[in-house]
Design an enzyme around this catalytic site. Structure first.
Site, PDB file in Angstrom:
ATOM      1  N   HIS A 256      92.748  69.381  14.186  1.00  0.00           N
ATOM      2  CA  HIS A 256      92.494  69.988  15.499  1.00  0.00           C
ATOM      3  C   HIS A 256      92.449  68.922  16.585  1.00  0.00           C
ATOM      4  O   HIS A 256      91.674  69.024  17.537  1.00  0.00           O
ATOM      5  CB  HIS A 256      91.193  70.805  15.479  1.00  0.00           C
ATOM      6  N   ASP A 317      86.994  70.751  10.183  1.00  0.00           N
ATOM      7  CA  ASP A 317      87.586  71.930   9.539  1.00  0.00           C
ATOM      8  C   ASP A 317      89.097  71.794   9.404  1.00  0.00           C
ATOM      9  O   ASP A 317      89.748  71.087  10.167  1.00  0.00           O
ATOM     10  CB  ASP A 317      87.267  73.190  10.364  1.00  0.00           C
ATOM     11  N   GLU A 318      89.606  72.508   8.408  1.00  0.00           N
ATOM     12  CA  GLU A 318      91.043  72.773   8.262  1.00  0.00           C
ATOM     13  C   GLU A 318      91.932  71.525   8.321  1.00  0.00           C
ATOM     14  O   GLU A 318      92.881  71.470   9.107  1.00  0.00           O
ATOM     15  CB  GLU A 318      91.504  73.781   9.329  1.00  0.00           C
ATOM     16  N   VAL A 319      91.629  70.555   7.477  1.00  0.00           N
ATOM     17  CA  VAL A 319      92.509  69.391   7.395  1.00  0.00           C
ATOM     18  C   VAL A 319      93.578  69.700   6.341  1.00  0.00           C
ATOM     19  O   VAL A 319      93.268  69.870   5.160  1.00  0.00           O
ATOM     20  CB  VAL A 319      91.728  68.127   6.973  1.00  0.00           C
ATOM     21  N   GLU A 369      83.697  72.280   5.552  1.00  0.00           N
ATOM     22  CA  GLU A 369      84.537  71.372   4.762  1.00  0.00           C
ATOM     23  C   GLU A 369      83.907  69.990   4.602  1.00  0.00           C
ATOM     24  O   GLU A 369      84.192  69.287   3.632  1.00  0.00           O
ATOM     25  CB  GLU A 369      85.920  71.229   5.402  1.00  0.00           C
TER      26      GLU A 369
END
Ligand code: ACM
Length: 715
Positions: A256, A317-319, A369
């Site tokens: 992000h 988040d969301e790597v 995460e």
């Protein structure tokens, strides 16, 4: 483009409204509507048991007072003026505020308990700290009600304290910029329902929104001219602090970070196509380079002093694993340092960022995460994908803030969110394997784990939310969630909650919330000659759920076409998730179904209005694409309204419908149930299940279902 992993499944909204109509929900004009409900309240609005608001409250502090409390009282007086329609110059009832100085005021540890007594002698508010005074004044505002020629406070005795100390909303200023005034309006409303954290997501792929003097390219290149000056950030934080609301900032790293990497390309782990939202979503900064950490440290040194709160959120988040494995140097680094997978590498990254945050005097917060591998105990972890992760987080002895089940951008109705408890590890589960959902069984929390749950936050990610839509996408749902996060766990009755949500929302509007006015302005833009035709349709329609608004965007992703965002000015953007009008209809429909003939009149009038709106809407829609797309929905509304009217006639005459009538009615209802089913999970949206015209669902459906069932019970 985002949150590809947030694949929640849910019951359809229809199920929730069906529950609504099972209870009785009589509303009295002179009934105080408190939300959140206090721990204990005895309220007596009977004749002769009320304190008339005859003028300005005459306020006296006992024990302690300061400028912040004086300002709170000024706001309170102004709100009373708004709520009563008068700005009296003469003195009215006494308001005694007995408060002790709380050294933890304005922090997570603030004392928020209060007690409130309204008697013939006036109002007595007692609090152990300044924030308790704010919460007591919020309750007092909600006690104001019309009676006779004026306004009164009912005699009352209230003891109250929050269930959780962390009760927040998250605002995403990156995807769509949110104007400072819009943020302040949300803060105003938050104070009135006792929410106390604004999670300020100021950086993401799509933009970096705080002026940086140290890294000016963030502002010059990556803000697109839409950013808060540092002075404005300080103003916002002070504004919130005055209202007992902590601002918790989030700098989201290592993924992000598109906006950061476009401004400072040397930080990226691997090349990516900067024109592709999807490519950006899958990119991250390089966790192996000292320069990356030097940049993060420099940026935090600049950002952290803007925010006095003790907590600083660093995302995590969301790597996407490929963000790092695409670079052979990073793969070699992993091998050389014994990092088995990218999760281990992320753990290494997070530990260093945590040390930076700590060295700057703050406690670190991150999305779930960051806790897949055990982390330091002081880190606060925000659960977002499913509830069972709360067991994993607290099982590792970390404190948790729960957002699973509270994603307002998924456009579930308020009661759906309301039904989920922050301590219930089975409240929101995903139909995904563990590697996508994260570890942790769904076992109930033990008492030690429960004590580690600080509270909850409702995020409103703004891919499909413009500044104009912020008020109606947050409210009234945020008020329902304020109750979930403040009131005792036993407060769960959806019928009672909706009954109170109506006047609470009206009061918020009186005090400045712009949900309705902005929807009206959006309607007027599309239909300048008959905005009301659009408004009427929007009263009885709701948007498709679970990111269905972005169905076109996901279709572009699937087929490799360029992603183009819509303009968010269509009827689906005007429609609310929780129609208060539908609530009213459901109450009448329930009464009619139970044989109450008096409810038939107003219900008939309302259904006639929705039936007769169709030709108006067709005329208004001519030549305007987004309205023309909604014509089939307007037609369905009219057909359902007709069925409802016929059902009322049958019911009031005590007649039975023909088999053909029932068959037709059930077919119409089934069609709407099917339309709702198409957006019942994010997975369906991602897979491309066809969505209804104009991305609208007919919110009227459960009301008509109730009426049809009352004359023709399902076999
Ligand atoms: C998130 O929604 N990616 C925290």
């Amino acid at each position: 483009m985002n949150r590809l992993a947030g694949l929640a499944t849910r019951a359809s909204g229809a199920a929730i409204l069906a529950v609504l109509s099972l209870g009785s929900a009589s509303a009295h004009a002179s009934e105080a509507a408190l939300m959140p409900l206090p721990v204990s309240a005895t309220v007596n609005a009977a004749e002769g048991q009320t304190l008339a608001i005859t003028g300005r409250f005459v306020v006296r502090f006992e024990g302690f007072s300061d400028a912040r409390l004086q300002r709170a009282v000024s706001r309170f007086q102004a709100d009373i003026n708004a709520l009563t329609g008068a700005a009296p110059t003469s003195d009215g009832p006494a308001l005694v505020i007995a408060v002790s100085a709380d050294p933890a005021a304005g922090t997570l540890e603030a004392k928020e308990a209060y007690s409130l007594k309204v008697t013939e002698g006036g109002v007595h508010l007692t609090a152990a700290g300044q924030d308790g005074v704010l919460r007591g004044l919020a309750t007092l505002r909600q006690l104001v009600q019309p009676q006779g020629a004026g306004f009164v406070l009912p005699y009352a005795q209230i003891e109250d304290s929050p269930r959780f100390p962390w009760r927040g909303l998250m605002v995403d200023t990156a995807r769509h910029f949110v104007e400072l005034d819009t943020l302040k309006r949300q803060i105003d409303a938050m104070e009135r329902v006792k929410l106390n954290v604004l999670h300020f997501h100021f950086s993401d792929n799509e933009g970096f929104r705080i002026e940086s003097l140290r890294y000016p390219r963030l502002t010059e290149i990556s803000s697109h001219g839409q950013y808060y000056t540092q002075a404005q950030v300080r103003e916002l934080v002070a504004y919130a602090a005055d209202r007992g609301i902590r601002v918790v900032p989030e700098l989201d790293v290592p993924a992000h970070t598109g906006a950061i990497m476009i401004a400072y390309p040397e930080l990226k782990a691997a090349p990516f196509d900067e024109t592709s939202r999807l490519a950006m979503f899958r990119a991250a900064v390089d966790p192996t380079k000292p320069e990356t950490f030097a940049f993060i440290k420099g940026l935090l040194e600049e950002m952290i002093p803007l925010f006095p709160d003790a907590y600083f959120h660093v995302g995590g988040d969301e790597v996407a694993p490929t963000a790092w494995t695409a670079n052979p140097d990073i793969v070699a680094y992993m091998a050389a340092n014994g990092y088995e997978d990218t999760a281990a590498l992320q753990d290494h990254f997070f530990r260093q960022v945590n040390e930076i945050v700590r060295s700057l005097g703050k406690t670190t917060m991150g999305w779930e995460e960051v806790a897949h591998l055990p982390i330091d105990d002081d880190v606060v972890v925000q659960a977002w994908r499913s509830s069972h992760i709360v067991g994993h987080i607290t099982g590792q002895n970390n404190r948790a803030v729960v957002s699973a089940g509270y994603y307002l951008d998924l456009l579930w109705d308020g009661l759906d969110h309301y039904s989920r408890d922050p301590l219930d590890t089975a409240a929101t589960l995903l139909d995904k394997p563990e590697e996508q959902v994260g570890p942790g069984p769904e076992v109930p929390l033990n008492d030690h784990q429960k004590a580690l749950v600080l509270g909850a936050e409702a995020p409103l990610w703004s891919e499909a939310v413009t500044d104009e839509m912020v008020d109606h996408r947050f409210w009234p749902r945020a008020a329902l969630l304020a109750e979930r996060f403040w009131s005792p766990e036993s407060v769960r009755d959806p019928v009672d909650a909706m009954r109170r949500a109506v006047p609470v929302q009206e009061a918020l509007r009186i005090q400045g919330l712009e949900d309705l006015t902005r929807r009206q302005r959006m309607a007027a833009r599309l239909a300048p000659h008959d905005a009301e035709a659009v408004e009427i349709l929007s009263e009885v329609t709701v948007p498709v759920r679970n990111m269905g608004r972005l169905a076109e965007v996901f279709a572009a992703v699937r087929t490799g076409r360029p992603i183009r965002l819509p303009s968010f000015t269509a009827p689906v953007d005007i429609a609310g998730t929780d129609s208060l009008e539908i609530y009213r209809l459901s109450v009448w429909a329930d009464a009619v179904a139970k044989g109450d003939a008096a409810a038939a009149g107003p219900l008939r009038t309302a259904l006639q209005k929705y039936r007769d709106n169709h030709p108006r809407f067709v005329a208004a829609a001519q030549g305007v694409d987004s309205l023309e797309q909604a014509v089939p929905i307007s037609e369905e509304v009219a057909r359902l309204a007709v069925v409802g009217l016929e059902a009322i006639d049958l019911k009031t005459r005590g007649a039975r419908p023909t088999a053909a009538w029932t068959e037709n009615a059930r077919a119409l209802l089934a069609k709407q149930a099917q339309a709702a089913e198409a957006s019942s999970s994010s997975a369906k949206i991602l897979m491309g299940v066809p969505q209804p015209p104009a991305l609208l669902l007919v919110g009227l459906t459960p009301v008509i279902d109730r009426l049809v069932s009352s004359v023709s019970p399902r076999p």
